[in-house]
Design an enzyme around this catalytic site. Structure first.
Site, short mmCIF file in Angstrom:
data_model
loop_
_atom_site.label_atom_id
_atom_site.label_comp_id
_atom_site.label_asym_id
_atom_site.label_seq_id
_atom_site.Cartn_x
_atom_site.Cartn_y
_atom_site.Cartn_z
N ARG A 167 -4.62 6.90 8.38
CA ARG A 167 -4.95 7.37 7.04
C ARG A 167 -3.94 8.45 6.65
NH1 ARG A 167 -10.42 9.93 8.39
NH2 ARG A 167 -9.29 10.08 10.36
N CYS A 207 -2.23 1.18 0.38
CA CYS A 207 -2.82 0.15 1.23
C CYS A 207 -3.98 -0.59 0.61
CB CYS A 207 -3.21 0.76 2.57
SG CYS A 207 -1.77 1.14 3.55
N PHE A 259 -3.72 1.78 11.65
CA PHE A 259 -4.95 2.22 10.96
C PHE A 259 -4.84 3.70 10.64
CE2 PHE A 259 -7.03 -1.77 11.58
CZ PHE A 259 -6.52 -2.26 12.77
C1 UDX Z 1 4.46 0.13 4.97
C2 UDX Z 1 3.90 -1.15 4.38
O1 UDX Z 1 3.99 -1.03 2.96
C3 UDX Z 1 2.48 -1.31 4.76
O2 UDX Z 1 2.04 -2.59 4.34
C4 UDX Z 1 2.33 -1.25 6.23
O3 UDX Z 1 0.96 -1.10 6.53
C5 UDX Z 1 3.11 -0.14 6.89
O4 UDX Z 1 4.43 0.04 6.33
P1 UDX Z 1 4.35 2.58 4.18
O5 UDX Z 1 5.00 3.13 5.38
O6 UDX Z 1 3.38 3.41 3.42
O7 UDX Z 1 3.64 1.22 4.54
O8 UDX Z 1 5.46 2.06 3.18
P2 UDX Z 1 6.66 2.91 2.62
O9 UDX Z 1 6.35 4.36 2.65
O10 UDX Z 1 7.04 2.23 1.36
O11 UDX Z 1 7.79 2.68 3.73
C6 UDX Z 1 8.44 1.45 3.83
C7 UDX Z 1 9.83 1.80 4.33
O12 UDX Z 1 10.53 0.59 4.60
C8 UDX Z 1 10.65 2.58 3.29
O13 UDX Z 1 11.23 3.70 3.90
C9 UDX Z 1 11.71 1.58 2.85
O14 UDX Z 1 12.93 2.18 2.51
C10 UDX Z 1 11.86 0.75 4.12
N1 UDX Z 1 12.44 -0.57 3.88
C11 UDX Z 1 11.93 -1.34 2.89
C12 UDX Z 1 13.50 -0.98 4.69
O15 UDX Z 1 13.95 -0.26 5.57
N2 UDX Z 1 14.04 -2.21 4.49
C13 UDX Z 1 13.57 -3.02 3.50
O16 UDX Z 1 14.10 -4.12 3.33
C14 UDX Z 1 12.49 -2.58 2.67
C1 UDX Z 2 -6.24 3.49 4.44
C2 UDX Z 2 -7.09 3.16 5.66
O1 UDX Z 2 -8.11 4.15 5.80
C3 UDX Z 2 -6.21 3.17 6.91
O2 UDX Z 2 -6.98 2.78 8.03
C4 UDX Z 2 -5.08 2.16 6.70
O3 UDX Z 2 -4.23 2.13 7.81
C5 UDX Z 2 -4.28 2.53 5.47
O4 UDX Z 2 -5.14 2.59 4.32
P1 UDX Z 2 -5.23 5.60 3.28
O5 UDX Z 2 -4.99 4.62 2.17
O6 UDX Z 2 -4.10 6.45 3.75
O7 UDX Z 2 -5.76 4.80 4.58
O8 UDX Z 2 -6.38 6.60 2.82
P2 UDX Z 2 -7.98 6.56 2.86
O9 UDX Z 2 -8.43 7.84 3.41
O10 UDX Z 2 -8.46 5.30 3.46
O11 UDX Z 2 -8.35 6.56 1.27
C6 UDX Z 2 -7.97 5.44 0.50
C7 UDX Z 2 -8.50 5.67 -0.91
O12 UDX Z 2 -9.93 5.60 -0.92
C8 UDX Z 2 -8.13 7.04 -1.50
O13 UDX Z 2 -7.83 6.88 -2.87
C9 UDX Z 2 -9.41 7.85 -1.31
O14 UDX Z 2 -9.53 8.88 -2.27
C10 UDX Z 2 -10.47 6.78 -1.50
N1 UDX Z 2 -11.73 7.08 -0.82
C11 UDX Z 2 -11.74 7.15 0.55
C12 UDX Z 2 -12.88 7.25 -1.57
O15 UDX Z 2 -12.85 7.19 -2.81
N2 UDX Z 2 -14.05 7.48 -0.93
C13 UDX Z 2 -14.12 7.57 0.44
O16 UDX Z 2 -15.22 7.79 0.97
C14 UDX Z 2 -12.94 7.40 1.20
#
Ligand code: UDX
Ligand code: UDX
Length: 433
Positions: free
Chosen positions: A152, A261, A150
């Site tokens: 952000r 996300c 979770f």
């Molecule tokens: C990722 C998932 O997208 C999200 O759904 C989950 O909540 C947490 O992990 P995030 O860390 O933001 O979120 O994704 P990203 O920054 O794209 O990192 C994914 C990593 O996995 C990248 O570094 C990518 O290179 C790696 N990867 C992807 C592998 O190591 N093996 C693969 O086959 C595909």
């Molecule tokens: C979200 C969830 O908050 C987090 O718990 C989960 O693990 C991953 O996805 P993140 O996407 O990193 O985190 O950012 P967040 O702060 O949730 O904002 C998501 C989007 O909503 C952004 O584009 C932000 O600008 C927008 N947002 C957020 C609003 O427009 N209004 C708000 O009040 C809060």
């Protein structure tokens, strides 16, 4: 505990580094070798406030390393998987990378290893992975765990060390014991731990994100009503938020929610629910509402330019999907710029951290990449605040007015001081006002 992390993106790397900083011995692997090389040269592959300090602490304890070789993970008692789970065309969650990671891991796992899925996956995925492992006729007893994150972006370090709760889906007492060891310090600090089966843990993540996205889409639509009745959204949010059942979090109006996300997770959840015969009409409406939000933003800019954007110079301050990150994935600012270019506007833009990533997506020669905010304002017909970077609040409205071709400021984040901008002679418009 000896821990491995497969997939070191925004979530996996933050998790790996912080687990190492609290004393676990962590080894990380990723198929993106550039990312591995960066870390082997002591460079972090992306910006996250506070991550450098945690990284230095982990290195000082000699608790953190990266590798390109899966055999280096063979000592791990627990393996976190946080590889990407992007959205398929159908909206479904793409699990290919997750399955590939498990298959690559399997030959090196030892008996009783915990396989902990941290990536956001549809309910039932842990069970699917368990079946996949069993069908590989391995003699090993692998414990599947769902441990959604979770975090952000921009607040991930705080969220890691101060979670509202830790959610754990598991199927065995052994897994529960080991998870207790991983999160021992959190349990000592009385952080609530929700222990359930894997499908419920997987759904908690989706349902939480979808609810937060719903709050945002909801307040954006209420902001539209405020604009039509000359209401004030900020007072409305204050009035709503005082009700503890509503709360004032995630009620900030803006150009729509973005990031890696919310957009992905609500589509995956809606698609999953449909396949289960229980379609989520509310979430489907949130998906539509957020998609039209960008069009609403373009219409606002077009209206301020006399109904046509052709040849107009539009300044866009902010490219990332939110402040305090370098991440531009699904950023509303990027979507707005793309639409402005389609309408033959000229765009000038600047972002404190997002320029590099934005340039990999926006390649048009109609874009002028600026070095700071005043350069964006110079000769612009309209100036848009697309991301709520603190530094934009320091801009001097009087200087902005002098620099602009026409003194129009559209604040899509309600970031700036409305009175100050108005008395400086700027036609200032906020969301919901
Ligand atoms: C990722 C998932 O997208 C999200 O759904 C989950 O909540 C947490 O992990 P995030 O860390 O933001 O979120 O994704 P990203 O920054 O794209 O990192 C994914 C990593 O996995 C990248 O570094 C990518 O290179 C790696 N990867 C992807 C592998 O190591 N093996 C693969 O086959 C595909
Ligand atoms: C979200 C969830 O908050 C987090 O718990 C989960 O693990 C991953 O996805 P993140 O996407 O990193 O985190 O950012 P967040 O702060 O949730 O904002 C998501 C989007 O909503 C952004 O584009 C932000 O600008 C927008 N947002 C957020 C609003 O427009 N209004 C708000 O009040 C809060």
């Amino acid at each position: 505990m000896k821990i491995a992390v497969v997939g070191i993106g925004y979530v996996g790397l933050t998790t790996g580094i912080c687990l190492a900083a609290i004393g676990h011995s962590v080894v990380c692997i990723d198929k993106n070798l550039k990312r591995i090389n960066q870390l082997q040269n002591n460079q972090l592959p992306f910006f996250e406030p506070g991550l450098t300090e945690q990284y230095q602490s982990a290195l000082k304890q000699h608790n953190f390393r990266v590798t390109k070789d899966f055999s280096d993970l063979s000592e791990a008692e627990a393996v976190f998987i946080s590889v990407g789970t992007p959205t398929e065309e159908t909206g479904e969650s793409k699990l290919t990378y997750l399955i590939e990671a498990v298959r690559a891991l399997l030959p090196y796992l030892k008996n009783n290893t915990l396989l902990i899925i941290k990536s956001t996956v549809p309910p039932g995925t842990s069970q699917m992975i368990k079946t996949l492992i069993e069908s590989s006729h391995t003699k090993l007893d692998i414990h599947l765990v769902s441990n959604p994150e979770f975090l952000r972006e921009g607040n991930a370090i705080y969220d890691f060390f101060n979670p509202d709760r830790i959610v754990i889906g598991l199927e065995s007492p052994y897994a529960e014991k080991k998870m207790g060891e991983i999160y021992a310090s959190f349990i000592e600090n009385k952080i609530p731990v929700v222990v359930t089966n894997t499908q419920t843990a997987e759904l908690i993540k989706y349902a939480s994100n979808a609810f937060l996205a719903t709050k945002i889409a909801y307040i954006n639509e209420i902001a539209n009503v405020c604009e039509n009745i000359n209401g004030d959204i900020e007072t409305l949010i204050y009035g709503m938020g005082l009700d503890h059942r509503v709360g004032n979090q995630f009620l900030r109006p803006g150009p729509g929610f973005g990031g890696s996300c919310f957009p992905k997770d609500i589509k995956a959840l809606a698609q999953f629910a449909k396949t289960q015969g229980s379609p989520l009409k509310i979430i489907e409406a949130v998906i539509k509402s957020n998609a039209t939000r960008k069009t609403t933003m373009i219409q606002k800019i077009e209206k301020e330019c006399g109904g046509s954007l052709h040849g107009r110079v539009i300044g866009i301050l902010g490219l990332t999907f939110k402040a305090n990150t370098d991440d531009v994935r699904e950023s509303p600012a990027i979507d707005v710029i793309s639409e402005l270019l389609n309408k033959n506007a000229m765009v000038k833009t600047y972002d404190p951290l997002g320029m590099y990533n934005a340039k990999t997506i926006l390649t048009s020669n109609q874009i002028t990449w600026c070095k700071e905010g005043y350069e964006v304002a110079k000769d612009a017909n309209a100036l848009v605040i697309a991301t709520e970077w603190e530094e934009f609040k320091a801009l001097d409205p009087k200087k902005i007015k002098q620099l602009m071709e026409t003194p129009v400021v559209l604040d899509f984040r309600n970031l700036l001081n409305e009175q100050l901008y108005k008395i400086s002679g700027l036609h200032y418009q906020k969301i919901g006002g």
